[in-house]
Design a protein around this motif. Sequence first.
Motif, PDB file in Angstrom:
ATOM      1  N   SER A  49      34.094  64.610  32.702  1.00  0.00           N
ATOM      2  CA  SER A  49      34.789  65.970  32.884  1.00  0.00           C
ATOM      3  C   SER A  49      34.347  67.019  31.855  1.00  0.00           C
ATOM      4  O   SER A  49      34.882  68.117  31.975  1.00  0.00           O
ATOM      5  CB  SER A  49      36.533  65.961  33.128  1.00  0.00           C
ATOM      6  OG  SER A  49      36.915  65.582  31.766  1.00  0.00           O
ATOM      7  N   ILE A  50      33.443  66.564  31.118  1.00  0.00           N
ATOM      8  CA  ILE A  50      33.059  67.473  30.007  1.00  0.00           C
ATOM      9  C   ILE A  50      31.658  67.972  30.280  1.00  0.00           C
ATOM     10  O   ILE A  50      30.772  67.147  30.398  1.00  0.00           O
ATOM     11  CB  ILE A  50      33.201  66.613  28.699  1.00  0.00           C
ATOM     12  CG1 ILE A  50      34.411  66.198  28.105  1.00  0.00           C
ATOM     13  CG2 ILE A  50      32.665  67.579  27.265  1.00  0.00           C
ATOM     14  CD1 ILE A  50      35.464  67.190  27.959  1.00  0.00           C
ATOM     15  N   ASP A  51      31.342  69.144  30.003  1.00  0.00           N
ATOM     16  CA  ASP A  51      29.912  69.592  30.516  1.00  0.00           C
ATOM     17  C   ASP A  51      29.418  70.476  29.006  1.00  0.00           C
ATOM     18  O   ASP A  51      28.376  71.006  28.943  1.00  0.00           O
ATOM     19  CB  ASP A  51      29.817  70.426  31.658  1.00  0.00           C
ATOM     20  CG  ASP A  51      30.547  71.857  31.312  1.00  0.00           C
ATOM     21  OD1 ASP A  51      31.184  72.242  30.347  1.00  0.00           O
ATOM     22  OD2 ASP A  51      30.439  72.620  32.621  1.00  0.00           O
ATOM     23  N   THR A  52      30.362  70.765  28.165  1.00  0.00           N
ATOM     24  CA  THR A  52      30.196  71.459  27.061  1.00  0.00           C
ATOM     25  C   THR A  52      30.751  70.712  25.828  1.00  0.00           C
ATOM     26  O   THR A  52      31.824  70.117  26.101  1.00  0.00           O
ATOM     27  CB  THR A  52      30.405  72.983  26.921  1.00  0.00           C
ATOM     28  OG1 THR A  52      29.976  73.439  28.146  1.00  0.00           O
ATOM     29  CG2 THR A  52      30.225  73.535  25.721  1.00  0.00           C
ATOM     30  N   ILE A  53      29.975  70.508  24.609  1.00  0.00           N
ATOM     31  CA  ILE A  53      30.310  69.969  23.542  1.00  0.00           C
ATOM     32  C   ILE A  53      30.584  70.930  22.378  1.00  0.00           C
ATOM     33  O   ILE A  53      29.641  71.496  22.124  1.00  0.00           O
ATOM     34  CB  ILE A  53      29.781  68.894  23.007  1.00  0.00           C
ATOM     35  CG1 ILE A  53      29.704  67.687  23.980  1.00  0.00           C
ATOM     36  CG2 ILE A  53      30.309  68.494  21.647  1.00  0.00           C
ATOM     37  CD1 ILE A  53      28.710  66.509  24.037  1.00  0.00           C
ATOM     38  N   LEU A  54      31.786  71.322  21.974  1.00  0.00           N
ATOM     39  CA  LEU A  54      31.967  72.093  20.659  1.00  0.00           C
ATOM     40  C   LEU A  54      31.683  71.251  19.558  1.00  0.00           C
ATOM     41  O   LEU A  54      32.829  70.468  19.292  1.00  0.00           O
ATOM     42  CB  LEU A  54      33.164  72.737  20.646  1.00  0.00           C
ATOM     43  CG  LEU A  54      33.513  73.890  19.492  1.00  0.00           C
ATOM     44  CD1 LEU A  54      32.427  75.056  19.616  1.00  0.00           C
ATOM     45  CD2 LEU A  54      34.893  74.232  19.498  1.00  0.00           C
ATOM     46  N   VAL A  88      23.600  63.678  25.199  1.00  0.00           N
ATOM     47  CA  VAL A  88      22.195  64.345  25.266  1.00  0.00           C
ATOM     48  C   VAL A  88      22.221  65.327  26.423  1.00  0.00           C
ATOM     49  O   VAL A  88      21.774  66.523  26.212  1.00  0.00           O
ATOM     50  CB  VAL A  88      21.181  63.251  25.753  1.00  0.00           C
ATOM     51  CG1 VAL A  88      19.809  63.784  25.752  1.00  0.00           C
ATOM     52  CG2 VAL A  88      21.104  62.399  24.504  1.00  0.00           C
ATOM     53  N   GLU A  89      22.619  65.191  27.516  1.00  0.00           N
ATOM     54  CA  GLU A  89      22.685  65.988  28.772  1.00  0.00           C
ATOM     55  C   GLU A  89      23.637  67.277  28.542  1.00  0.00           C
ATOM     56  O   GLU A  89      23.311  68.380  29.221  1.00  0.00           O
ATOM     57  CB  GLU A  89      23.227  65.375  29.869  1.00  0.00           C
ATOM     58  CG  GLU A  89      22.072  64.117  30.511  1.00  0.00           C
ATOM     59  CD  GLU A  89      22.857  63.122  31.221  1.00  0.00           C
ATOM     60  OE1 GLU A  89      23.825  63.304  31.962  1.00  0.00           O
ATOM     61  OE2 GLU A  89      22.144  62.179  31.631  1.00  0.00           O
ATOM     62  N   ALA A  90      24.805  67.012  27.934  1.00  0.00           N
ATOM     63  CA  ALA A  90      25.673  68.218  27.736  1.00  0.00           C
ATOM     64  C   ALA A  90      25.108  69.177  26.737  1.00  0.00           C
ATOM     65  O   ALA A  90      24.292  69.232  26.164  1.00  0.00           O
ATOM     66  CB  ALA A  90      26.992  67.518  27.164  1.00  0.00           C
ATOM     67  N   ARG A  91      25.653  70.487  27.366  1.00  0.00           N
ATOM     68  CA  ARG A  91      25.499  71.701  26.545  1.00  0.00           C
ATOM     69  C   ARG A  91      26.194  71.608  25.198  1.00  0.00           C
ATOM     70  O   ARG A  91      27.433  71.035  25.246  1.00  0.00           O
ATOM     71  CB  ARG A  91      25.815  72.861  27.105  1.00  0.00           C
ATOM     72  CG  ARG A  91      25.790  74.273  26.462  1.00  0.00           C
ATOM     73  CD  ARG A  91      26.449  75.283  27.367  1.00  0.00           C
ATOM     74  NE  ARG A  91      26.400  76.578  26.742  1.00  0.00           N
ATOM     75  CZ  ARG A  91      27.314  77.411  27.156  1.00  0.00           C
ATOM     76  NH1 ARG A  91      28.408  77.330  28.233  1.00  0.00           N
ATOM     77  NH2 ARG A  91      27.195  78.730  26.665  1.00  0.00           N
ATOM     78  N   LYS A  92      25.449  71.856  24.213  1.00  0.00           N
ATOM     79  CA  LYS A  92      26.257  71.643  22.915  1.00  0.00           C
ATOM     80  C   LYS A  92      26.298  73.143  22.165  1.00  0.00           C
ATOM     81  O   LYS A  92      25.176  73.937  22.294  1.00  0.00           O
ATOM     82  CB  LYS A  92      25.366  70.766  21.723  1.00  0.00           C
ATOM     83  CG  LYS A  92      25.828  69.353  21.742  1.00  0.00           C
ATOM     84  CD  LYS A  92      25.067  68.592  22.863  1.00  0.00           C
ATOM     85  CE  LYS A  92      23.491  68.535  22.852  1.00  0.00           C
ATOM     86  NZ  LYS A  92      22.960  67.756  24.013  1.00  0.00           N
ATOM     87  N   VAL A  93      27.471  73.294  21.557  1.00  0.00           N
ATOM     88  CA  VAL A  93      27.649  74.680  20.934  1.00  0.00           C
ATOM     89  C   VAL A  93      28.153  74.396  19.454  1.00  0.00           C
ATOM     90  O   VAL A  93      29.057  73.500  19.313  1.00  0.00           O
ATOM     91  CB  VAL A  93      28.742  75.613  21.540  1.00  0.00           C
ATOM     92  CG1 VAL A  93      28.858  77.049  21.051  1.00  0.00           C
ATOM     93  CG2 VAL A  93      28.272  75.912  22.977  1.00  0.00           C
ATOM     94  N   VAL A  94      27.433  74.916  18.469  1.00  0.00           N
ATOM     95  CA  VAL A  94      27.899  74.900  17.180  1.00  0.00           C
ATOM     96  C   VAL A  94      28.196  76.186  16.558  1.00  0.00           C
ATOM     97  O   VAL A  94      27.306  77.020  16.368  1.00  0.00           O
ATOM     98  CB  VAL A  94      26.587  74.024  16.283  1.00  0.00           C
ATOM     99  CG1 VAL A  94      26.945  73.916  14.895  1.00  0.00           C
ATOM    100  CG2 VAL A  94      26.178  72.728  16.902  1.00  0.00           C
ATOM    101  N   PRO A  95      29.353  76.458  16.151  1.00  0.00           N
ATOM    102  CA  PRO A  95      29.722  77.557  15.395  1.00  0.00           C
ATOM    103  C   PRO A  95      29.533  77.440  14.114  1.00  0.00           C
ATOM    104  O   PRO A  95      29.535  76.509  13.358  1.00  0.00           O
ATOM    105  CB  PRO A  95      31.389  77.709  15.631  1.00  0.00           C
ATOM    106  CG  PRO A  95      31.748  76.305  16.099  1.00  0.00           C
ATOM    107  CD  PRO A  95      30.733  75.690  16.607  1.00  0.00           C
TER     108      PRO A  95
END
Length: 195
Positions: A49-54, A88-95
Amino acid sequence: MKKLILQMQMSVDGFVGAEEDKDWQVWNWADDNRWDEALKRDFNNHFQSIDTILLSSKMAEEGYLTHWGNAARRYPQDPFYAFAQRIVEARKVVPSDRLDTSRWERTEVRSGDLARELGLLKAEEGSNIGVFGGAGFASALIAAGLVDEIQLYINPAALGRGTRIFSEAGFQNLKLLGAKAYDCGIVVSRYAPVR
């Protein structure tokens, strides 16, 4: 609207980090993890259920993405292969206000006001946002009221002292969303802040 879901390993006495180097977590980054099959299955099912990782910049720089990228190249019978593939597949966002660009695949760096940036992420189409980071990062997100669900992976260990994630936030009312015990000794408790 997407939910921001924080997952943290915790001791039974409420610490997420030990002051001394102790082997207290049932799941660690090494190959000697002791999660049982039911917990691995439930964790991987939830992670669908996760498509983005912060991801905190500290954790990214300390090798989190490199570790799971290497694990994703292993054989499918590896117990954490499915999770590694999702990382690997998920979009990653690094603040980060220090990094200008990302050296990691499928990863973007966002700077500026964290609450505003997370508001924009949550408003996007898609699935939920999973949060991975250290105690300071988690604590700051909780204190700012940005977390929609907290999943605590409570390990069968008491540390006596260490690092906590609720220290900055002060008093918080939480609503229990569910809890489940596993044979390996982990209890997963899911909470939502009462707003």
